[in-house]
Design an enzyme around this catalytic site. Structure first.
Site, PDB file in Angstrom:
ATOM      1  N   PRO A 198       0.766  -1.253   0.000  1.00 11.89           N
ATOM      2  CA  PRO A 198       0.000   0.000   0.000  1.00 11.89           C
ATOM      3  C   PRO A 198       0.797   1.303   0.000  1.00 11.89           C
ATOM      4  CG  PRO A 198       0.018  -0.942   2.179  1.00 11.89           C
ATOM      5  CD  PRO A 198       0.726  -1.934   1.289  1.00 11.89           C
ATOM      6  N   CYS A 199       1.387   1.612  -1.125  1.00 12.47           N
ATOM      7  CA  CYS A 199       2.134   2.860  -1.236  1.00 12.47           C
ATOM      8  C   CYS A 199       1.208   4.072  -1.216  1.00 12.47           C
ATOM      9  CB  CYS A 199       3.019   2.847  -2.481  1.00 12.47           C
ATOM     10  SG  CYS A 199       2.140   2.537  -4.005  1.00 12.47           S
TER      11      CYS A 199
END
Length: 171
Positions: free
Chosen positions: A131-132
């Site tokens: 989850p950037c």
């Protein structure tokens, strides 16, 4: 590499898997660069590929507000050791939480490597799963995202709505 597509509230999402694991979850705009890097020999349809099927199930649950579903999908992370360490650290950021690039660099015991951390995040091939979108500027502002800032904003708001809904049900 094998490829499949998933149609989500943010549009088409593509996925790549090798024989050893899930290699990419990405947006169409990333396709030329990412596919050239990860699949120089080309891609073929991934009908029945277990890693792609698991990734599709994950995305279906995620967009259906089940933020707790996290399948144990083997990942085929293709990057430098530093990039892989950054991508692995991203997986520790819980839904609805955000962290700055500087905070992430500090967590990696590399507080001066903020730009290198940002560059590694920019090459993250596993959007949403790694989850950037949960990484923000030092002042809390939304900064670059391969799917675009509107998609980043949607994902963060989606996670907040899901958590609020879960809290309301629990109360």
């Amino acid at each position: 590499m094998q490829r499949s597509k998933f149609f989500s509230p943010v549009g088409e999402i593509r996925m790549l898997a090798s024989d050893t694991g899930l290699a990419a979850i990405y947006f169409p705009a990333q396709a030329p660069r990412l596919e050239a890097r990860l699949a120089p020999a080309g891609v073929r349809p991934g009908h029945g590929n277990i890693f792609l099927l698991q990734a599709e199930a994950f995305l279906a649950c995620y967009f259906d507000s089940d933020l707790g579903y996290s399948p144990d999908i083997p990942l085929d992370m293709r990057g430098t050791p530093f990039q892989v360490s950054v991508w692995s650290a991203l997986r520790d950021i819980a839904p609805t939480h955000t962290i700055s690039y500087g905070e992430l660099a500090s967590r990696l015991a590399r507080p001066r490597a903020v730009r290198a951390v940002a560059a590694a995040i920019g090459r993250n091939p596993l959007s949403i799963f790694v989850p950037c979108h949960r990484v923000v500027g030092g002042d809390g502002s939304l900064t670059g995202y391969a799917g675009g800032l509107d998609v980043k904003r949607f994902l963060l708001e989606h996670e907040r709505r899901c958590l609020a809904s879960m809290r309301a049900i629990a109360a």
